[in-house]
Write a protein that holds these residues in place. Structure first.
Motif, PDB file in Angstrom:
ATOM      1  N   GLN A 221       0.830  -1.201   0.000  1.00 40.96           N
ATOM      2  CA  GLN A 221       0.000   0.000   0.000  1.00 40.96           C
ATOM      3  C   GLN A 221       0.868   1.255   0.000  1.00 40.96           C
ATOM      4  O   GLN A 221       0.551   2.248  -0.667  1.00 40.96           O
ATOM      5  N   ALA A 222       1.988   1.210   0.725  1.00 40.47           N
ATOM      6  CA  ALA A 222       2.894   2.371   0.768  1.00 40.47           C
ATOM      7  C   ALA A 222       3.472   2.657  -0.614  1.00 40.47           C
ATOM      8  O   ALA A 222       3.592   3.823  -1.018  1.00 40.47           O
ATOM      9  N   MET A 223       3.834   1.603  -1.356  1.00 36.83           N
ATOM     10  CA  MET A 223       4.356   1.811  -2.700  1.00 36.83           C
ATOM     11  C   MET A 223       3.293   2.389  -3.619  1.00 36.83           C
ATOM     12  O   MET A 223       3.559   3.297  -4.409  1.00 36.83           O
ATOM     13  N   ILE A 224       2.084   1.875  -3.499  1.00 37.81           N
ATOM     14  CA  ILE A 224       0.985   2.377  -4.324  1.00 37.81           C
ATOM     15  C   ILE A 224       0.716   3.848  -4.009  1.00 37.81           C
ATOM     16  O   ILE A 224       0.514   4.669  -4.906  1.00 37.81           O
ATOM     17  N   ASN A 225       0.745   4.187  -2.713  1.00 41.84           N
ATOM     18  CA  ASN A 225       0.531   5.586  -2.324  1.00 41.84           C
ATOM     19  C   ASN A 225       1.604   6.495  -2.921  1.00 41.84           C
ATOM     20  O   ASN A 225       1.312   7.597  -3.413  1.00 41.84           O
ATOM     21  N   ALA A 226       2.860   6.029  -2.878  1.00 44.20           N
ATOM     22  CA  ALA A 226       3.957   6.827  -3.431  1.00 44.20           C
ATOM     23  C   ALA A 226       3.810   6.967  -4.940  1.00 44.20           C
ATOM     24  O   ALA A 226       4.068   8.042  -5.503  1.00 44.20           O
TER      25      ALA A 226
END
Length: 233
Positions: A221-226
């Motif tokens: 999810q953190a990668m997608i947010n970035a």
């Protein structure tokens, strides 16, 4: 159903025509389908068992950035000794990386104890791939061939193989954590037994290929947010 298959085949052809780099594939998937399309493509050419629970479709630009980022991860994994690496598609239609370790390298027959060679390969994998890419979620999946167990029925052998595949997957997870991989990064550890063979179980060579552990790296999810914010490198 025929119309759906025709649509998927047409879509896959379009993606191939756009080029083999992950940037093109990420853009194509993000642009024309988001999460729904990702599920369809994943069943055809990827791994729907993994993927962040994002809830909404990932846009074209984010998909492109994730694809480009996963190109880098794939290149790092390809440098690991005894690892076979390929690109796959996760449940969200996003590019993921699958690293396969066969049990001839990882384990002796019928055992879930890691060999010294396996530990060396996994240590390298942890230090050069998993730890530097903490924004990748990880799934560890174990498989066996369909070899029966002595003095066991077919059903009993299947259950023993399922248990063995889980023990092997767990052994890999435990060792990765022992050399510095965060427990929170490894999102699942699952044994599938004889399911999903990648080769013919009627030959010795095929059985060897089916005895394997797969490690999948996919967008957290953190990668997608970035990626959605345009900051993913």
């Amino acid at each position: 159903m025929k119309k759906m298959k025709a649509f998927v085949l047409t879509l896959c052809a379009c993606i191939v025509m756009m080029g083999c780099n992950n940037l093109g594939k990420g853009t194509a998937i993000g642009a024309v389908g988001g999460a729904l399309l990702g599920g369809i493509v994943g069943k055809v050419a990827g791994n729907t068992a993994v993927g962040a629970a994002i809830g909404t479709a990932v846009g074209a630009g984010a998909g492109a950035l994730i694809g480009k980022h996963m190109d880098k991860v794939k290149a790092q994994a390809q440098a690991v000794e005894n690892a076979q690496v390929q690109s796959v598609t996760d449940a969200n239609g996003l590019q993921a990386v699958q690293v396969t370790f066969d049990s001839g390298i990882l384990f002796t027959s019928g055992s879930s104890t890691l060999s010294a060679t396996a530990k060396n390969s996994l240590s390298q994998f942890a230090s050069s791939v998993l730890i530097p890419n903490r924004d990748c979620d990880v799934a560890v999946q174990g498989y066996t061939d369909n070899q029966g167990w002595r003095n066991s029925t077919a059903a009993q052998s299947q259950q023993k193989n399922l248990t063995l595949s889980q023990q092997r997957a767990q052994a890999v997870t435990n060792y990765l954590q022992s050399v510095g991989v965060s427990a929170s990064q490894i999102r699942s550890t699952t044994g599938y037994g004889e399911a999903n063979p990648v080769a013919d179980n009627s030959t010795a060579a095929g059985k060897a290929q089916n005895r394997r552990v797969e490690v999948l790296l996919y967008a957290s999810q953190a990668m997608i947010n970035a990626a959605e914010a345009g900051t993913l490198q």
